[in-house]
Design an enzyme around this catalytic site. Sequence first.
Site, short mmCIF file in Angstrom:
data_model
loop_
_atom_site.label_atom_id
_atom_site.label_comp_id
_atom_site.label_asym_id
_atom_site.label_seq_id
_atom_site.Cartn_x
_atom_site.Cartn_y
_atom_site.Cartn_z
NE ARG A 131 90.19 24.35 46.03
CZ ARG A 131 89.06 25.00 45.83
NH1 ARG A 131 89.06 26.26 45.47
NH2 ARG A 131 87.90 24.40 46.00
CG ASP A 138 91.50 30.84 46.40
OD1 ASP A 138 92.08 31.81 45.88
OD2 ASP A 138 90.31 30.89 46.76
N GLY A 196 78.09 28.90 54.27
CA GLY A 196 78.26 27.52 53.81
C GLY A 196 77.35 27.12 52.67
NE ARG A 204 80.76 28.77 48.08
CZ ARG A 204 80.22 29.61 47.26
NH1 ARG A 204 78.92 29.79 47.28
NH2 ARG A 204 80.96 30.29 46.42
CG ASP A 215 86.18 27.59 42.95
OD1 ASP A 215 85.46 26.59 43.00
OD2 ASP A 215 86.66 28.12 43.95
N GLY A 260 90.03 27.59 52.61
CA GLY A 260 89.76 26.16 52.70
C GLY A 260 88.35 25.97 52.18
#
Length: 496
Positions: A189, A260, A132, A100, A270, A97
């Site tokens: 995603r 993910d 985070g 951060r 990402d 999930g």
Amino acid sequence: MPNSNESFTPLKDLCLHHRYADLGAVFGTPTAPTPLQKPHLIHVNTSVMALLGLDPAEAEHPDWAQLTTGEKLFAGSKPFAMKYTGHQFGGYNPDLGDGRALLLGEVEHGGKRWDLHLKGAGKTPYSRFGDGRAVLRSTIREYLAGEALTALGIRSTRALCIAGSEEPVAREKMETGAALIRVAQSHVRFGHFEYLFYTRQLEAQHQLVEFVCAQFLPEVANAPVQEQAEALLRFTVRRSAELAAGWQSVGFAHGVLNTDNMSIIGDTFDFGPYGFLDDYEPGFICNHSDHTGRYAFDAQPGVVLWNLNALAHAFSSLLDTEVLKDCLGQFQPLLIEAYSGLMRAKLGLALEDDGDQQLCADLLQLLADGRVDYSLFFRALSRYCGERPAEALEALVAPSQHEALHGWLGHYDQRLQKETRSAQERSRAMLATNPKFVLRNYLAQRVIDAAEAGDFQPLETLFTLLQSPFAEHPGFESWAAAPPESGKHLPISCSS
Ligand code: AMP
Ligand code: MG
């Protein structure tokens, strides 16, 4: 630039919607950011401001540092940590999930909807063992990569702004915390669908299918949910095939293609230990934790298909096996079609010919055998007008490979005979396809080293060059050079 009948939104009036957060608690958790200590603004991306309808002149607005680190929120923000899961290096991880990052909300502008996602904003319920935070190094890498890929015509998330801080953050060594606001048309995603499937929350899965289709596939918005799911899967397969083709054509290795990190709309998503090829090495592994080469450069198309299989499995609650197979079966032909088109453009071939695939494969073999710089070769080829000895190309290829180079050029010359464009036209098109400036790891590292020492001018320079990578930018030749031997294969940490 806005149309004449459309004016800029003042920064203070930018108002976010929060449609995703309003989907409900199944989809994530409202979470307040934990602002970074002593933030300082590093850069605001005026091109992304324009996408959002903001006046680029407001890049100097005093609120940016606080907005970028979560101390101040845009009107209407409803910070929300999104829940997803995913397959990491082939194994299913149910505990993922936004660990951060927070979805702040959505901006509507110019008929499009843009998510604003604050990365580095502190712990969330999904942080697990993490702090985070994001560090300056990785934040700069993400900021540059979004611009580089976008300018090369490859779908990617981008960032609106980037800030640093004096907050110490522990990675392999002590670094400082930084944050950015990521902008994308969607932050959904593959892993969002896997989460709802594996937890058997099928009503919510239908809701998410409808949510994504309402934004991207309005033509099926009123159809039964199965029909929407099929249209969505076909859309994602197509976008992912185009994405993989784009990466392979420009020499981009993502490095961590977990599900993910796969966007449902086919954005590059990402950024961790990614790398652009210097020498053409098909098996290039940019992620030093990837011991088996699962995410090696030439493995990417296959792993994207693997990820699509994982997504299709999550859709098996909605679609029959035969339909899933048919959707997945589209991947390879779409990939080949997209890749062939891109490579033909790199070679300056406006017409299609049966031998083109072989011509391209032979060149790539030559570049691999001779460890030739990928981008420099295509840039030099853009100026080749069929006259040998072709010194500029020879200079890039080891003497032991010159015979092979001339053998290939002989075939290329023959193939060019079939073209109808003039050599000048071809050269012009190739120079607008084969970039002069590439986000090489040693350049990113040069910019990061300077930024860590408090000098952000190199970042500004590289950012500007990457936004127009086909232009000549006289005076900046050193930024277009291949790395010294010591700058190849820099160990890029996957910590971020
Ligand atoms: P990534 O490797 O960046 O794709 O992240 C994988 C997962 O780890 C995601 O759920 C991230 O939100 C989470 N994550 C990565 N770094 C951190 C961190 N420093 N603190 C908390 N969560 C993190
Ligand atoms: Mg990730």
